[in-house]
Design a protein around this motif. Structure first.
Motif, mmCIF file in Angstrom:
data_model
loop_
_atom_site.group_PDB
_atom_site.id
_atom_site.type_symbol
_atom_site.label_atom_id
_atom_site.label_comp_id
_atom_site.label_asym_id
_atom_site.label_seq_id
_atom_site.Cartn_x
_atom_site.Cartn_y
_atom_site.Cartn_z
ATOM 1 N N UNK A 183 0.838 -1.204 0.000
ATOM 2 C CA UNK A 183 0.000 0.000 0.000
ATOM 3 C C UNK A 183 0.875 1.257 0.000
ATOM 4 N N UNK A 184 0.327 2.329 -0.522
ATOM 5 C CA UNK A 184 1.071 3.584 -0.595
ATOM 6 C C UNK A 184 0.067 4.737 -0.672
ATOM 7 N N UNK A 185 -0.070 5.556 0.375
ATOM 8 C CA UNK A 185 0.762 5.580 1.581
ATOM 9 C C UNK A 185 0.500 4.387 2.494
ATOM 10 N N UNK A 186 1.481 4.098 3.347
ATOM 11 C CA UNK A 186 1.360 3.020 4.319
ATOM 12 C C UNK A 186 0.692 3.586 5.567
ATOM 13 N N UNK A 187 -0.527 3.121 5.906
ATOM 14 C CA UNK A 187 -1.254 3.707 7.038
ATOM 15 C C UNK A 187 -0.656 3.289 8.377
ATOM 16 N N UNK A 223 16.119 -3.456 12.328
ATOM 17 C CA UNK A 223 14.921 -4.100 12.832
ATOM 18 C C UNK A 223 13.943 -3.171 13.514
ATOM 19 N N UNK A 224 14.108 -1.842 13.333
ATOM 20 C CA UNK A 224 13.221 -0.881 13.981
ATOM 21 C C UNK A 224 12.184 -0.371 12.991
ATOM 22 N N UNK A 225 10.997 -0.078 13.519
ATOM 23 C CA UNK A 225 9.933 0.462 12.676
ATOM 24 C C UNK A 225 10.315 1.867 12.237
ATOM 25 N N UNK A 226 10.172 2.137 10.953
ATOM 26 C CA UNK A 226 10.631 3.426 10.445
ATOM 27 C C UNK A 226 9.638 4.530 10.800
ATOM 28 N N UNK A 227 10.097 5.739 10.693
ATOM 29 C CA UNK A 227 9.318 6.909 11.101
ATOM 30 C C UNK A 227 8.481 7.438 9.946
ATOM 31 N N UNK A 228 7.564 8.342 10.293
ATOM 32 C CA UNK A 228 6.770 9.030 9.286
ATOM 33 C C UNK A 228 7.686 9.771 8.317
ATOM 34 N N UNK A 229 7.387 9.666 7.027
ATOM 35 C CA UNK A 229 8.197 10.377 6.047
ATOM 36 C C UNK A 229 8.066 9.801 4.661
ATOM 37 N N UNK A 230 8.808 10.411 3.749
ATOM 38 C CA UNK A 230 8.867 9.955 2.366
ATOM 39 C C UNK A 230 10.182 9.213 2.175
ATOM 40 N N UNK A 231 10.112 8.036 1.564
ATOM 41 C CA UNK A 231 11.293 7.197 1.351
ATOM 42 C C UNK A 231 11.442 6.917 -0.143
ATOM 43 N N UNK A 232 12.688 6.854 -0.584
ATOM 44 C CA UNK A 232 12.983 6.606 -1.988
ATOM 45 C C UNK A 232 13.233 5.124 -2.222
ATOM 46 N N UNK A 256 3.032 6.794 7.228
ATOM 47 C CA UNK A 256 2.324 7.650 8.184
ATOM 48 C C UNK A 256 2.125 6.836 9.456
ATOM 49 N N UNK A 257 2.792 7.229 10.525
ATOM 50 C CA UNK A 257 2.727 6.462 11.761
ATOM 51 C C UNK A 257 1.688 6.981 12.743
ATOM 52 N N UNK A 258 1.168 8.186 12.517
ATOM 53 C CA UNK A 258 0.090 8.708 13.362
ATOM 54 C C UNK A 258 -0.928 9.397 12.481
#
Length: 748
Positions: A665-669, A716-725, A744-746
């Motif tokens: 999915x994109x964005x990832x909720x 192994x950590x959950x990534x933060x809110x943001x745009x990734x390439x 989007x984490x929140x």
């Protein structure tokens, strides 16, 4: 932070997010056009089919499906009943029980596991207070609805023997049991209803004939008893016959103050409506009424469970089917899939699945040519023509939206049945010529050229019944043809051209060294993998022909029987298993279907990657008949003995270029915890995901044309809110692509 999240969502306005089945998820594709039982609450009508349950709501008639994917324990439903505690009891053919309450399913399997030598089938359910009385083939079984659990068993047969109980009811003073030995009753206040001596038989007395009683119910203040095609009611201690006819009864129901009798004789069916005095009010026929099993009033209409035509709503004189979108039946024949479109052979109908919707084609509604049925092999060729073969009615050609039925002269009739034109299998070669196994015909192999001309070839070996089925064309343009019934496998090479039969070559593969070295003569399935190897599935495992280009050389080429390590034991690949279906995914991995579930094994067959059974997945049944894979989406379609389901795998077919790369999915909720897919890649592409500043987050390889990522960084950590390439490249670095993923984490 709120404005940042809104900005990130806005960044995706130039993209078209893909709404797709998540990787690792399942979907059911069960038929809903056979209705066998009904139950109603104030707001919902529940309908049981032999495979699952669905409900419609009052008013808008919205549909909810209940099946193994949504938590039900089984596939084979026997009957449903709604208890006054607002719980739905779902009884299965194997005597398992589910209790559905506000979407939560509780399973009660004690009756299924009960070690008795008797018929445990649940034929009828009667509810009262905090329990249900289950009428089974051996006794009355008490189901406690509070705990829930199975309680006593009331064995009511003469001398304490097991006897079939067809139904139970009560008039407030007595329990009545319609049994194979007749009508029996016992006081509701009886201290030991499990003692057969507390049950007296009423049949043969007070006007009720001796013999089996098929139904008992309490209707309008009267006890009603069905015995054969006659209806009695009990009044003043005497049974009086109030209705009789000369037809077999499928059902007897009381709803909305009326009695309904469902009848079916041959192709004719009717529903008779009576008042409680046995006076006929109306007889309903036609309009799709074909095999009525139960009638119930709900939401101002009369509803009928019809075992052939599904749930029917009778509103006035109009009969309207209400059937969830689904295939016509379980998949009895072949499946072909590609680019989101599936075709399934479902008995006498073709079922087509596109964009989440099933469309049914059959000869009954004239969407297929008259007489075309018993559909088996299917094929979509390179020119876009769809072909469907049958076990007796010829070959169907679909070009655009036009259907044409082909028999003679293309096909020859079976030697033992001059009216039967059988297609056992089909395959298209590199020149888009159609190769057909003409099952039962003397010249069993037929090739149809694109212009419509054809040639026939005779298999130069003795094989009983001239039986031929699946055809495979390999990379060397050789034809591999299964001869079912323990006849083995043929390989044919037509040489320089099909016109010259002088250079034709045939080889017969059977069990044993020197004969082809198959694991067994009973060949059930065949496929070619990305290495060019021919995989042969038999009733005793798999043999692999690794040198198909040398089949007709002086040294020949026999199948090898791979030895694989399982735990501390080594053995032949799927030895002892009937390999009924095989399919190849975009990563050259093999999906294997047997009578004991489905396997995903590695490209070389040396490692089991996944195994699915009814115990660990929503498979409708362990008996896997066919497997097909949509190469574009990676969806794996299983046809089982009890219905069709699909699984979203993590591999797709690789593209020639990195064009049309899709991330979903994109964005990832914020709530998403599944796999993220990057699809549309070249085969085995390298994928790197970075932050906008270039810091590496993930690196991996595609499986075929699709890469997956769990959303965690390299630590192994959950990534933060943001745009990734997302950077994609092949090993030559000629095919490169860049896209983006938004996390989007929140919630904004």
């Amino acid at each position: 932070m709120r404005y940042l999240l809104l900005f990130l969502i806005g960044c995706l306005s130039v993209y078209q997010p893909l709404r797709a089945q998540p990787i690792g998820s399942w979907q059911e594709h069960l038929p809903y056009n056979q209705a066998i039982s009904l139950a109603a609450t104030e707001n919902h009508l529940f309908t049981a089919t032999p495979y699952s349950v669905f409900s419609i709501s009052s008013g808008d008639q919205s549909i909810i499906r209940y099946n193994r994917i949504t938590g039900l324990a089984e596939t084979g439903v026997q009957t449903v009943f709604h208890h006054a505690s607002n719980q739905l009891v779902i009884a299965y053919r194997n005597s398992n029980i589910d209790i559905l309450n506000d979407g939560v399913v509780r399973n009660v399997n004690a009756l299924r596991l009960k070690p008795i030598n008797g018929d445990k089938t649940i034929y009828h359910i009667y509810g009262e207070n905090d329990r249900c009385l289950l009428s089974t083939g051996f006794a009355i079984v008490v189901l406690n609805m509070v705990k829930p659990e199975i309680g006593d068993s009331w064995v009511v047969g003469n001398g304490g023997a097991y006897t079939k109980v067809n139904a139970v009811s009560s008039d407030g003073q007595y329990y009545y049991a319609a049994t194979a030995q007749g009508l029996k009753r016992a006081p509701r206040s009886g201290l030991n209803l499990a003692d057969y001596r507390n049950w007296e038989i009423l049949s043969g007395t007070a006007g009720l004939p001796a013999g089996e009683v098929h139904k008992v119910l309490y209707a309008g203040g009267r006890l009603m008893v069905q015995q054969g095609p006659a209806l009695y009611h009990l009044g003043s201690g005497v049974f009086e016959k109030i209705y009789e006819d000369d037809r077999n009864w499928n059902s007897l129901d009381y709803s909305g103050g009326k009695i309904y009798i469902g009848q079916q004789s041959g192709q004719e069916a009717r529903l008779i409506e009576l008042n409680t005095d046995g006076v006929g009010l109306q007889t309903i026929t036609g309009g799709g009424l074909s095999d009525p099993r139960q009638a119930l009033e709900f939401d101002g209409s009369l509803w009928v469970a019809d075992a052939r035509n599904g749930l029917l709503e009778l509103n006035g004189r109009e009969i309207v089917p209400v059937i969830p979108n689904s295939p016509a039946a379980t998949g009895s024949g072949d499946i072909v899939a590609g680019n989101g479109e599936w075709w399934v052979a479902t008995g006498n109908a073709l079922s087509r699945f596109v964009s989440g919707t099933w469309t049914i084609y059959n000869s009954n509604d004239q969407t297929l040519p008259a007489g075309f049925g018993n559909i088996g092999p299917l094929l979509a060729d390179r020119s876009g023509i769809f072909w469907a073969g049958s076990s007796g009615s010829g070959l169907l050609k679909k070009e655009q939206e036009n259907f044409e039925l082909l028999k003679a002269p293309l096909l020859s009739p079976a030697l033992n049945d001059p009216n039967s034109f059988r297609v056992g299998g089909m395959a298209a070669d590199g020149e888009n010529r159609l190769w057909i196994s003409n099952d039962g015909a003397e010249n069993g192999l037929v090739v149809r050229l694109e212009g419509g001309d054809f040639r026939r070839f005779r298999v130069p070996f003795f094989y009983p019944e001239l039986s031929l089925s699946q055809v495979l064309v390999d990379d060397a343009n050789q034809k591999w043809i299964i001869s079912p019934g323990g006849n083995g496998l043929f390989c044919f090479n037509h040489g320089a051209g099909i016109e010259n039969t002088g250079d034709d070559q045939w080889k017969y593969y059977r069990a044993g060294q020197g004969n082809g070295n198959l694991p067994s003569n009973h060949v059930l399935s065949i496929m070619q993998d990305a290495f060019g190897f021919i995989w042969v599935g038999t009733n005793n495992g798999i043999g692999i022909v690794q040198c198909p280009s040398k089949v007709f050389s002086s040294r020949g080429c026999e199948a090898i029987l791979p030895v694989v390590q399982t735990d501390n034991f080594a053995g032949y690949l799927f030895s002892g298993e009937s390999v009924q279906a095989m399919a190849l995914d975009g990563a050259n991995r093999k999906w294997i279907g047997t009578r004991n579930g489905a396997w995903l094994i590695s490209a070389g067959g040396e490692k089991t990657l996944q195994r699915f059974t009814t115990a660990n997945s929503p498979l409708p049944d362990n008996d896997i008949r066919k497997i097909a894979i949509d190469p574009v989406t990676g969806t794996v379609i299983f046809s089982t003995a009890k219905g069709i389901c699909s699984y979203k795998s993590d591999a797709t077919e690789g593209s020639a270029t990195n064009t049309n790369v899709i991330v979903y999915p994109n964005p990832v909720p914020p709530s998403y915890t599944g796999q993220i897919a990057i699809r549309g890649l070249v085969n085995n592409a390298m994928v790197k995901i970075t932050e906008m500043n270039g810091r590496l987050v993930y690196q991996g390889r595609a499986l075929g044309g699709q890469a997956t990522w769990n959303g965690l960084d390299i630590n192994g950590r959950k990534i933060s809110t943001g745009v990734y390439l997302v950077f994609v490249t092949d090993d030559t670095r000629k095919e490169q692509a860049v896209t983006k993923i938004v996390f989007i984490q929140r919630e904004p």
